[in-house]
Design a protein around this motif. Sequence first.
Motif, PDB file in Angstrom:
ATOM      1  N   GLY A 152       0.814  -1.207   0.000  1.00  0.00           N
ATOM      2  CA  GLY A 152       0.000   0.000   0.000  1.00  0.00           C
ATOM      3  C   GLY A 152       0.850   1.260   0.000  1.00  0.00           C
ATOM      4  O   GLY A 152       0.524   2.250  -0.659  1.00  0.00           O
ATOM      5  N   ALA A 153       1.951   1.223   0.709  1.00  0.00           N
ATOM      6  CA  ALA A 153       2.836   2.388   0.806  1.00  0.00           C
ATOM      7  C   ALA A 153       4.092   2.252  -0.040  1.00  0.00           C
ATOM      8  O   ALA A 153       4.760   3.251  -0.323  1.00  0.00           O
ATOM      9  N   ASP A 154       4.409   1.028  -0.447  1.00  0.00           N
ATOM     10  CA  ASP A 154       5.694   0.765  -1.117  1.00  0.00           C
ATOM     11  C   ASP A 154       5.509  -0.294  -2.202  1.00  0.00           C
ATOM     12  O   ASP A 154       6.053  -1.386  -2.126  1.00  0.00           O
ATOM     13  N   PHE A 155       4.742   0.055  -3.244  1.00  0.00           N
ATOM     14  CA  PHE A 155       4.460  -0.938  -4.282  1.00  0.00           C
ATOM     15  C   PHE A 155       5.706  -1.291  -5.091  1.00  0.00           C
ATOM     16  O   PHE A 155       5.785  -2.369  -5.664  1.00  0.00           O
ATOM     17  N   ASP A 156       6.692  -0.390  -5.111  1.00  0.00           N
ATOM     18  CA  ASP A 156       7.937  -0.661  -5.835  1.00  0.00           C
ATOM     19  C   ASP A 156       8.910  -1.508  -5.024  1.00  0.00           C
ATOM     20  O   ASP A 156      10.004  -1.816  -5.508  1.00  0.00           O
ATOM     21  N   GLU A 157       8.544  -1.856  -3.810  1.00  0.00           N
ATOM     22  CA  GLU A 157       9.306  -2.785  -2.944  1.00  0.00           C
ATOM     23  C   GLU A 157      10.747  -2.311  -2.730  1.00  0.00           C
ATOM     24  O   GLU A 157      11.711  -3.024  -2.987  1.00  0.00           O
ATOM     25  N   LYS A 158      10.851  -1.104  -2.199  1.00  0.00           N
ATOM     26  CA  LYS A 158      12.175  -0.541  -1.925  1.00  0.00           C
ATOM     27  C   LYS A 158      12.584  -0.675  -0.465  1.00  0.00           C
ATOM     28  O   LYS A 158      13.768  -0.576  -0.140  1.00  0.00           O
TER      29      LYS A 158
END
Length: 732
Positions: A376-382
Motif C-alpha cells: 500500500g505504501a511501497d508498491f515498488d518494494e524498496k
Amino acid sequence: MSREKNKKKLVIFTTTILTYVLILFFVSACQAYPSMGTDKEKLNVLLITIDTLRADWLSCYGSEHLDTPNIDSLSERGVLFSRAFANTSTTLPSHANILLGTTPPYHGVHDNINFVVREEFLTLAEYLKEHDYSNGAFIGAYPLHAKFGLNQGFDTYDDEMDRLPFQDFMSEERRGEVVIDRALSWLKKRNSPWFLWIHCWDPHDPYEPPEPYLTQYKEHPYTGEVAYVDFVLGRFFAYLEENNLFEDTLVIFTGDHGESLGQHGEKTHGFLAYNTTIWIPLIIISPGFEKRRVEHYVSHIDIFPTVCDILNFKKPSFLQGISLVPALKGKKVPQRPIYFESLHPYYSKGWAPLRGFIFNKEKYTSSPIPELYDLGADFDEKSNLAAKRKLGRFEKRLEKIMSDYIFPESERAEERLDKESLEKLRSLGYISSSPDTRKENFTRDDDVKMLLPYYNQAMEALEQYGQGNKKQGFETLKKIITERKDLAVTYINLADLYKKEKRLRDAVEVLKIGHENVPSNYFVFFSLLNSLQEAGQYNNIIQAFHGKSYLQMESDPAIWNLLGNAYYKTSNFEKAIDQYKMALSLDAESQLLFANLGEAQFSLAVKKKDKTMLQKALQSFQTAVKLDPDYALSHVGLGKAFRLLGRFDYAIASFRKALDLDDKLDEALYVLGLTYLDKGDKDKALSTLTLYKQKYYDSLPDDQKQKLDDLIRRCKLNKNEPNSMQSLKPIS
C-alpha cells in the motif's frame, strides 16, 4: 481421454445434467442457466495473453514510456484491474495457472523446463468444449508447444513456427502479426460459440522489434516491442468491431508475467518475484458490464471461475481462484492470500526456492533472506520490513496456503525433456542444467538475491568481450570463479571465450576445473566432452564418460552421439554403432544420427569385408537422405555405399547431388572420380580427378599427391583395375 479425466468430468457435470432434467421437467417457465440454451445465446470467449508484458508499460495503466491506444481501447469498453498478479514469473507455469484455474502446488508445473501439463487435469478449453464451443489457440513461441500439454481441449492448436536451417532453433518464435493472421483466418470460418486464445511472444527478450519500431525505439527496444504488439492487436480489434463481435464476446486481456528491465538486479524475469515480474495487466470486457477500474488484488487463477460465472456455467470444484463478477459489478470481492513462486532457479540451477503470498496489501517472500513489503505504501518494494517484524506467522500462513493448494500427484508433472526441447528452450534463453539431487537445506549463500549478481556478471562478460573489451571479459569471469566456485555458467562462458581466441587447450582445462567444482552439473560435463571432441582428444572423451550417470542422459541423444563419434574416431566401430543406436532410440528423426550410424556401419563393412553390414549402412544413409534431402554428407555416404555394392550410376548420382548442395566436399569429388574410373568412364574420371587436383593438391601430403598423380596417369594411359572392397576415405 484418460479414465481419471473422465471421472473428474463426470463429477463436474453430473450436477448440471440433473439440474437440467429437473428444470425441463418441472420449471419450464424459467432457466437456471440461460446461456446454455441455443448457441446464439452463448457468449464467445476471447483470451489474449501477451508474454513478458509489464502493466506500467501500457498507457491505460499510466505508462510514461509510450501510448498503447489499441490496448487502451479495451479498458474503455470494460473493467481494468489495477492490481492483478501472476502466480509465477515464467511462461508455461503462468499459462497453466490461467487455463487450469489452479496454482503450481496443485498442477505441478513450476518451470518451462522438464514440466508438462498432465492429461488428467481439466483445462478451460476442455470445459468449454463440453459446452459445444469450437476452440482455437494460436501460439507465439515454443515454450507453449503442444507437447507441454496446454493443447488439451483445442480443436486447432497452431504452434507451427517458421524454422531456420538445420540446428538453428532461434526461429522457434514468430511475430505477433503472423499469430494474428492465423487467428483471423480461423475466426472468419467460425460460427458461434467459439473460444479463441491468442498468445503474442514479442516483448520477450531478445528485444528486436520490426521497423519502424526498431528505429523509433532504438534506445528502448522493449518499449518498441510493446508498441509493435499494440499495433498488430489494433488490426484484430478492428475486425471484431467491424463484425459486431464485441457485442457477444467475453474478452480477457492479460500478460503472463512482467519484466524487471534491470530493477532489483534482475535484467529479464524468471529469477525473482518482485512486482516488476508478477504484476500484470488484466482487462475484462463482457456485455452487460460497464467500464470501471477495480483496485482489488486479484490473480491469474481467478480467470477460469470468472469465465464460468459470466457464462452461467457451474464452476468445477477444483478451481482455486474466485469469480471476479462482483468486482465487474462494482462490488467487493473476498480478501484471500495470493500465492506466488519463482522456482526456475531452484529447478534449473539448484539455488534456494522462492515462494510467498500477498494478503491485505502485505507481500511476504520466503527465502534464506526473507522479504516483507507494505504494498500500500511501497508498491515498488524498496523498503524490506522483514528485519522489523516477527516472520513466524507469515511462514505458518505460507505453509497453510501450500498445504491447502497442493495436489498429491502434482510431482508427476515433472518430466525430462527430449533433445529438441532442450535445444529450443536453450535458444530462447531458458535452459540450464537441472541438478540430479536437489538440496533440502539452504543458507544465505544459496539465496537467489546473492547468486543472481554473479550470474549477471557472467553474462555481462560475454557482452564485454563482444564489445571489444576482451581482457575485461576474461578478468570478470576469472574473478567470479575465485569468489563462487559453484556457478556453472561461469566455466561455460569462460571456455567459450577461450574458444573464440582459438585457445582450445585452455577451454578444456577450465571445463575440467568446472567439472571438478560442480560435478552434478550436466551442461558443464557436456561442454567438457564437446571441447575434448573439438580438440581431437577422443580417448579422453571415452575415459571421462566412464562411470558417469546423469538423468539428462536418459533423454539427450546428443551426448550418445558425441560418445559414438569418439569411438568412431578411435576405430572402435562396433561400439560407435551401439552409441549411435542409443542416440536414435531417443531421436529417431535425426538425419545427422542416421548419417553417423551409416558411416560407422560402412567403416565396419570395409574393415571386415561384410556385405550384410554394407547393406545396413546403405539403409542408414537412405533414411538420412529421406529425413533431410538437403544434408549433403548423407548423399556422400550413400554414394560410397552404392559404389562398394557395384551400383555405380546410383553412386555417381549421389556424389553429384552432394556436390550440388556443397561444392566444397573434397571427399565427394575425389570418390566421384574413382567411381567414374570403376565404371570405365576414363574421360570423366580424368576431368573429375584433375579438378580435384586443381582445388586441393597443395594441401595434400606428399604420399597422397603421388597417389593422385598415379590415378590421373592411369586415366590417361587408358588402364583400369577391377573394383574391390577397399577403404574409400578421402585422401585430403
